[in-house]
Enzyme design. Structure first.
Site, PDB file in Angstrom:
ATOM      1  N   SER A 156      -2.983   5.018 -13.995  1.00  0.00           N
ATOM      2  CA  SER A 156      -4.060   4.685 -15.052  1.00  0.00           C
ATOM      3  C   SER A 156      -4.662   3.124 -15.047  1.00  0.00           C
ATOM      4  O   SER A 156      -5.340   3.114 -15.804  1.00  0.00           O
ATOM      5  CB  SER A 156      -3.660   5.186 -16.470  1.00  0.00           C
ATOM      6  N   THR A 157      -3.817   2.253 -14.304  1.00  0.00           N
ATOM      7  CA  THR A 157      -4.255   0.766 -14.773  1.00  0.00           C
ATOM      8  C   THR A 157      -5.412   0.411 -13.791  1.00  0.00           C
ATOM      9  O   THR A 157      -5.892  -0.730 -13.903  1.00  0.00           O
ATOM     10  CB  THR A 157      -3.213  -0.141 -14.153  1.00  0.00           C
TER      11      THR A 157
ATOM     12  N   ASP B 113      -5.959   7.470  -5.092  1.00  0.00           N
ATOM     13  CA  ASP B 113      -6.001   8.994  -4.736  1.00  0.00           C
ATOM     14  C   ASP B 113      -7.049   8.933  -3.441  1.00  0.00           C
ATOM     15  O   ASP B 113      -6.562   9.577  -2.488  1.00  0.00           O
ATOM     16  CB  ASP B 113      -6.904   9.331  -6.132  1.00  0.00           C
TER      17      ASP B 113
ATOM     18  N   ASN C 186      -7.236  12.673 -10.630  1.00  0.00           N
ATOM     19  CA  ASN C 186      -7.882  13.166 -11.882  1.00  0.00           C
ATOM     20  C   ASN C 186      -7.745  14.588 -11.723  1.00  0.00           C
ATOM     21  O   ASN C 186      -7.091  15.329 -10.927  1.00  0.00           O
ATOM     22  CB  ASN C 186      -9.592  12.839 -11.424  1.00  0.00           C
TER      23      ASN C 186
ATOM     24  N   VAL D  61      -9.192   2.504 -12.260  1.00  0.00           N
ATOM     25  CA  VAL D  61     -10.493   3.337 -12.892  1.00  0.00           C
ATOM     26  C   VAL D  61     -10.096   3.501 -14.107  1.00  0.00           C
ATOM     27  O   VAL D  61     -11.114   3.460 -15.108  1.00  0.00           O
ATOM     28  CB  VAL D  61     -10.805   4.300 -12.242  1.00  0.00           C
TER      29      VAL D  61
ATOM     30  N   ASP E  12       0.744  -1.276   0.071  1.00  0.00           N
ATOM     31  CA  ASP E  12       0.051  -0.145  -0.020  1.00  0.00           C
ATOM     32  C   ASP E  12       0.870   1.223   0.035  1.00  0.00           C
ATOM     33  O   ASP E  12       1.740   1.593   0.914  1.00  0.00           O
ATOM     34  CB  ASP E  12      -0.775  -0.029   1.264  1.00  0.00           C
TER      35      ASP E  12
ATOM     36  N   GLY F 116      -9.771   4.687  -5.564  1.00  0.00           N
ATOM     37  CA  GLY F 116      -8.431   4.007  -5.757  1.00  0.00           C
ATOM     38  C   GLY F 116      -7.467   4.451  -4.797  1.00  0.00           C
ATOM     39  O   GLY F 116      -7.547   5.061  -3.577  1.00  0.00           O
TER      40      GLY F 116
END
Ligand code: AR6
Length: 171
Positions: free
Chosen positions: A120-121, A37, A27, A123, A13, A35
């Site tokens: 990017s992998t 974020d 985003n 959501v 983590d 996720g």
């Protein structure tokens, strides 16, 4: 030091990483989300969101830096990965820019160690292996050409990602 010695792949983590900086897969609003974020904002506490509100968002492929607040990491570098639309909409270049711009900021702030999630992998649905190749290539290239950061850790969420990263990073 060889560039491969400067790279480490771990499963875990990212919010518990004790590196100088961790990277957030955010985003374009920079105002939080799910996720990694969501996990970063939760661990950092509300002051992170307060600082993010002053940044006026971030374009895809760009990066912005904040403090880490309650995180063990001193800094958070927020970057916005591309949404996967099949790969012919500039996704590879935009994803490469995320890594490059995060590393440029790290160097500028004198950051010695930095941890990246697999941008990017989740959501944003970028295929893991394609994204990993880009992550590894960009980081290796940067480390060859720059003194800082001295250490880059790829933090994989789950065994599947860990194995993909291990295979590609150690080549
Ligand atoms: N530590 C390390 N990696 C993690 C963690 C964690 N705690 N949690 C998830 N991952 P994602 P994206 C992995 O969806 O695809 C957000 O809502 C996860 O398994 O977090 O870039 C933002 O606000 C995956 O491999 O980010 C945006 O709206 C990787 O982190 C959007 O999601 C990225 O998954 C960004 O989507």
């Amino acid at each position: 030091m060889e560039k491969t010695e400067k790279i480490e792949v771990i499963e875990g983590d990212i919010t518990s990483c004790k590196t100088d900086a961790i990277v957030n897969a955010a985003n374009s609003t920079l105002l939080g989300g799910g996720g990694v974020d969501g996990a970063i904002h939760k661990s950092a506490g509300p002051k992170l969101l307060e600082e993010c509100r002053t940044l006026q968002g971030c374009m895809t492929g760009e990066a912005k830096i904040t403090k880490g607040y309650n995180l063990p990491a001193k800094w958070v570098i927020h970057t916005v990965g591309p949404v996967w639309h099949g790969g012919t909409h500039g996704e590879p270049e935009l994803l490469a820019n995320c890594y490059k711009n995060a590393l440029i900021l790290a160097e500028k702030y004198g950051i010695n160690s930095i941890a990246f999630p697999a941008i990017s992998t989740g959501v944003y649905a970028y295929p893991l292996e394609k994204a990993t190749r880009i992550a590894v290539n960009e980081v290796k290239r940067f480390l060859t050409e720059h003194e800082l950061p001295k250490k880059v850790i790829f933090v994989c969420f789950g065994k599947a990602a860990y194995h993909v990263y291990k295979d590609l990073a150690e080549k």
